[in-house]
Scaffold this active site. Structure first.
Site, short mmCIF file in Angstrom:
data_model
loop_
_atom_site.label_atom_id
_atom_site.label_comp_id
_atom_site.label_asym_id
_atom_site.label_seq_id
_atom_site.Cartn_x
_atom_site.Cartn_y
_atom_site.Cartn_z
N ARG A 259 44.16 43.73 34.71
CA ARG A 259 43.36 42.71 34.04
C ARG A 259 42.20 43.31 33.25
O ARG A 259 41.88 42.86 32.16
CB ARG A 259 42.88 41.66 35.06
CG ARG A 259 44.02 40.77 35.48
CD ARG A 259 43.69 39.80 36.60
NE ARG A 259 44.86 38.93 36.82
CZ ARG A 259 44.96 38.03 37.78
NH1 ARG A 259 43.98 37.84 38.64
NH2 ARG A 259 46.06 37.29 37.88
N HIS B 222 49.11 36.77 29.37
CA HIS B 222 49.72 37.65 30.39
C HIS B 222 48.72 38.17 31.41
O HIS B 222 47.53 38.02 31.24
CB HIS B 222 50.52 38.78 29.74
CG HIS B 222 49.73 39.77 28.95
ND1 HIS B 222 50.25 40.99 28.57
CD2 HIS B 222 48.47 39.74 28.46
CE1 HIS B 222 49.34 41.65 27.89
NE2 HIS B 222 48.27 40.92 27.81
N GLU B 223 49.25 38.68 32.50
CA GLU B 223 48.43 39.12 33.66
C GLU B 223 47.55 37.99 34.19
O GLU B 223 46.42 38.22 34.62
CB GLU B 223 47.56 40.34 33.29
CG GLU B 223 48.31 41.53 32.72
CD GLU B 223 49.27 42.19 33.71
OE1 GLU B 223 49.17 41.92 34.91
OE2 GLU B 223 50.13 42.96 33.25
N GLY B 224 48.08 36.78 34.18
CA GLY B 224 47.32 35.61 34.65
C GLY B 224 46.64 34.94 33.47
O GLY B 224 45.75 35.52 32.86
#
Lengths: 602, 602
Positions: free
Chosen positions: A298, A441-443
């Site tokens: 993140r 992406h990545e949450g």
């Protein structure tokens, strides 16, 4: 003349004037290093970016990967760039010498890597994920697994992926169903489908190491039943040579709006005999491991988003200086010479907004890299703990502010160029497309907001929050002795007050177990917090600038640089921070307008 | 099941409940019409959109025009769609019967055309520009010119363009240098280069009629020396047949991020013997004519931007109802069934924001279409004048609010879909790209802001402003009798107060001839004004909804529709209007941060 990829002066400002990277050389880990070796790392990355990434950037964008049903085909230029980075050792720049690394402080390696992102975020994606995959195995694999996979990932011989999402489970990982079946030899066989696997297939490396989340037969439902596996594209023979093909197969490519050189794949595991895989760590502990990794991923996403904003800003700035158009409103003489775009107030506003977003975001990400480092290598254990707490708390902000405001900076870069910015004669439209992935992406931003408000704010008796607010208040005290920082100091103080007010209201609602309502507007809280934190980063930059302006013998260029920092700081204080009052009011009212919107009413 | 292009119920709400289109049938011009004929026009446009535009939308985006050095090639599907619209008479839907039109009220024809935009904004671009070109000639050409060109443009046999920008002169038209040389037969020869000419070459129509701005030899510098010319791709022989090729040549295509089926061209006029052209109206009056047209083109841009926002919203709404993912924060049971995306508060917020932006923008554009009509056909001359003044004043807002907030709605549509929205499996990423042009062409947002604050606000003793504020205050009075509108009425009143405050401060600065400072933050004033005006449109929609909710025998679906309108209105009042306070404060402070940012400080 062409636009610079990044401003080297600006990067040096962060490294040597704001975050004091030279002080790190007093730590044993970095004792071989000095400013010269840091600068050499920047030079090396810049050279590779300019020589190998920049010339193919447009070609990569216009020729996305193709899948012929058997294999995925990339234009060959990507392989040359991939290898140049690997050969230079830049995949492992911050890793141990023993793993083939350069043992650079993360704040330096992140700055160096930024050149690669700026010149080709897509192409650099393969390395970025490989590095993340290697770190995951290094942290949670056993000795043999580390020895088998990590050095070959760090050298770029193998590449790595993260295989989490499934067709029915994107944000909601607790619903994944990929199955793992234990074999008599202790290995597993995987059966299931994964999607959005970046770099899930390619022709760049001799093997691909997938880090896969799956459920061991009989595991409990939900998150507590998820395990982590290594599943390579090619199995290794006893001597470690790449041998037979594993039962993991590409079923399709996604055609993305941006990041088009980086394959996004759908993979099938176990279409035939089952995909051979190896458990990492303990059974059912996989999501925790992955999240340990995900936090670094993140920060990396934030860094990519900030870097794209920064390089787009540099491009727009260059264009606004070169291109003439029109006259100032007060000049009505059509025979007078046209002025440069940058002489128009609105163009300056758009440039200043980009500077405020991009440099604010970039400094925040470097600060996070510094915290990653301090949490591991600070000589003082209390400082290590402090850095760990602060990083953990700040992660959703470090991911989200750049991801949300980076694309806005790219949007403004297009607008500065006008019609030209909308065409592929200039790279700003590509940056706008590339950067749009980062809030997803990545949450997603929504997931980050729930992580901040629903988890990190209240856990451990609000330790993260208290640590963060304390750090900001200390910066305010340091800044208070400078008259030219006074206005910004007050603006930040006021924004901090709005943040505290909103926090109090939301924590009350959470304590009353009014969970869904308290969390309903979580992204507003994340946005409010992000603005306060970036205000803090600007005050910190402002303090470094003011201190430097005290120095004797400043030449004009240097003075102009610091004045620009102060002006951008004040822009953030005057144009951005006042919005925190509105967001705070909304949060304090526990507004239920979206929550109560009946789906049938749409 | 697939997503609807647009909500027909919503369009009927605007036509028949908000803007009372049926009342127009009492005007002589529309006496043949009734609700059935209006509905038939909507049906016709929707059918063509669904049958001819929608099936090729993705193909058009993925196969942009190519230039082989001789000719431009479009995929043949575009020609079929182009002809379907022409055959249905939709290019001239609001034009006189005598010109082959249907004589529909603009508010109806604009609603019908929205279906074409929603299903293929790119393909519809050829018609939209042709219609604008025809209106320009009709308004300013002589009888012979009108007879020669207009009917063939209205039928789609010929297509039209607007050729304004030159390589060195985009926003600053006063600097154009294309030269016009008078010939002994009264015609002119043009010599110069034009860029960004949409539809400047194509293979759809048998001729292309360029409306070109150029300077007659010896004309004064700047705007007062610009004339307007007709310059066709093919000259006509004496019988009106398309004959020999004129000296206007395609030199290249621009490769755009979006709107990829609509050619954007660079044209050379007069590479050889000079391009034969015919003066329209008086010499040196060309920019005024073009601006008359441009105002309609700006309303059209607003409409396209609003429509793309609306159709993206409908798509995201459909997806959010179909797709399940995760559980509410208060539910910790992983075995419970996942909920639909729309059940998540944050997804509802993103949908509600899209609804508030898109429907607010769309209603504003229909209101502008109604003003266009009233200014021409209202039986009362005072009302005609009022409509003219208000339309003229509102034009920069009608162009800009949809252009700025439409793309934000498309951005949120991508976010609702998550990773899927970033791929070409769904059309929302294309809409996001297509819509990004709208804040640029037909005058950038910065140009619109200077038009509003630097020209329209103060001209004619502020008549436009006074008219506009008066109209808003009358709506407030009408709304005040409804309790359920009270909160929004107050929110709008408060925003209007902020607008008045800012206006006063800026007018003072302009009166003190502090021009550059007063205009420095013009886009903020435009944004502030836009929010107040869209708040007004929402209050007007809210009033129509409240009145309808009084009716007996409302079925559940109808009740839900009106409740949704009220909720979206309140969303705009609670989430959007409070920002006007911040913008107003900034404007009142006459902030000089961007203006005083020395270019060397960047």
């Amino acid at each position: 003349m062409t636009a610079p990829l990044l401003s080297r002066r600006d990067i040096e400002f962060y490294l040597y004037e704001v975050f004091q990277a030279e002080d790190l050389t007093s730590r044993a880990r970095y004792s071989d290093h000095n400013r010269e070796s840091f600068d050499a790392a920047l030079d090396l990355a810049e050279k590779i970016a300019v020589d190998h990434f920049l010339p193919i950037r447009k070609k990569v964008d216009r020729n996305p990967p193709e899948f012929d049903g058997e294999r995925v085909r990339l234009i060959p230029d990507i392989k040359a760039a991939y290898e140049a980075v690997a050969e230079a050792g830049l995949i492992a720049a911050d890793q141990d010498y023993s793993m083939g690394g350069m043992q650079l402080p993360p704040v330096v390696s992140a700055s160096a890597t930024a050149y690669l992102t700026a010149a080709g975020s897509t192409t650099n994606g393969y390395h970025a994920l490989t590095a993340a995959n290697a770190s995951l195995l290094e942290a949670h694999g056993d000795e043999e697994q580390i020895a088998t996979w990590v050095p070959r990932l760090r050298s770029g011989e193998f590449a790595g992926t993260m295989a989490l999402s499934e067709p029915h489970a994107g944000s909601s990982l607790s619903d994944i169903t990929t199955k793992a079946v234990l074999q008599s030899d202790g290995s597993y066989r995987l059966y299931g489908s994964k999607i959005w696997i970046s770099g899930g297939d390619q022709e760049l490396s001799s093997n691909i190491v997938h880090a896969v989340l799956a459920r061991i037969e009989g595991a409990p439902p939900g998150v507590p039943g998820i395990s982590l596996f290594i599943c390579p594209k090619f199995l290794l023979d006893e001597s470690g040579q790449v041998s037979r093909r594993n039962d993991v197969h590409l079923t399709g490519l996604f055609h993305k709006m941006g990041g088009r050189g980086h394959t996004s794949t759908a993979l099938n595991f176990g279409e035939r005999e089952g995909a051979v895989a190896f458990l990492v760590g303990q059974p059912n502990a996989g999501l925790g491991y992955m999240f340990h990794m995900m936090n670094e991923a993140r920060v990396m996403v934030g860094m990519m988003a900030a870097t794209l904003a920064l390089t787009g800003f540099q491009y727009a700035l260059w264009y606004a200086r070169e291109r003439t158009q029109g006259r100032l409103p007060s000049n009505k003489n059509p025979l007078s010479a046209p002025v440069a775009l940058i002489d128009h107030a609105d163009v300056r506003r758009m440039l200043l907004a980009q500077k405020a977003y991009a440099e604010g975001a970039f400094s925040l990400c470097l600060f996070a890299s510094q915290l990653v480092d301090d949490a591991r290598t600070h000589p003082d254990s209390e400082q290590r703990e402090w850095a760990h707490d602060l990083l953990d708390f700040l992660t959703p902000i470090v991911k989200t502010f750049p991801s949300e405001f980076g694309p806005r900076a790219n949007d403004l870069a297009i607008q500065v160029l006008g019609g030209a910015g909308y065409t592929d004669e200039h790279p700003v439209e590509m940056m706008y497309r590339d950067n749009r992935l980062n809030p997803i992406h990545e949450g997603t931003t929504g997931i980050q907001a729930l992580d901040l408000l629903g988890r990190k704010l209240t856990e451990k008796k609000m330790r993260g929050y208290i640590t963060c607010v304390g750090a900001m208040e200390r910066e305010q005290i340091k800044a208070s002795k400078w008259e030219s920082l006074l206005e910004m100091d007050m603006a930040l103080g006021s924004a901090l007050g709005h943040l505290k007010r909103a926090t109090e209201a939301l924590v009350s609602a959470l304590n009353e177990e009014n969970t869904d309502l308290a969390l309903a507007n979580a992204p507003v809280y994340l946005q409010l917090f992000g603005h306060v934190v970036v205000g803090w980063m600007w005050l910190r930059q402002g303090r470094a600038a003011v201190e430097a302006l005290q120095g004797a013998d400043l030449d004009q260029t240097e003075e102009a640089f610091y004045r620009g920092k102060l002006q951008a700081m004040n822009y953030f204080g005057r144009w951005e921070l006042p919005q925190t009052a509105v967001w705070s009011d909304l949060l304090c009212s526990l507004d239920a307008t979206p929550l109560e919107m009946d789906p049938d009413w749409f």
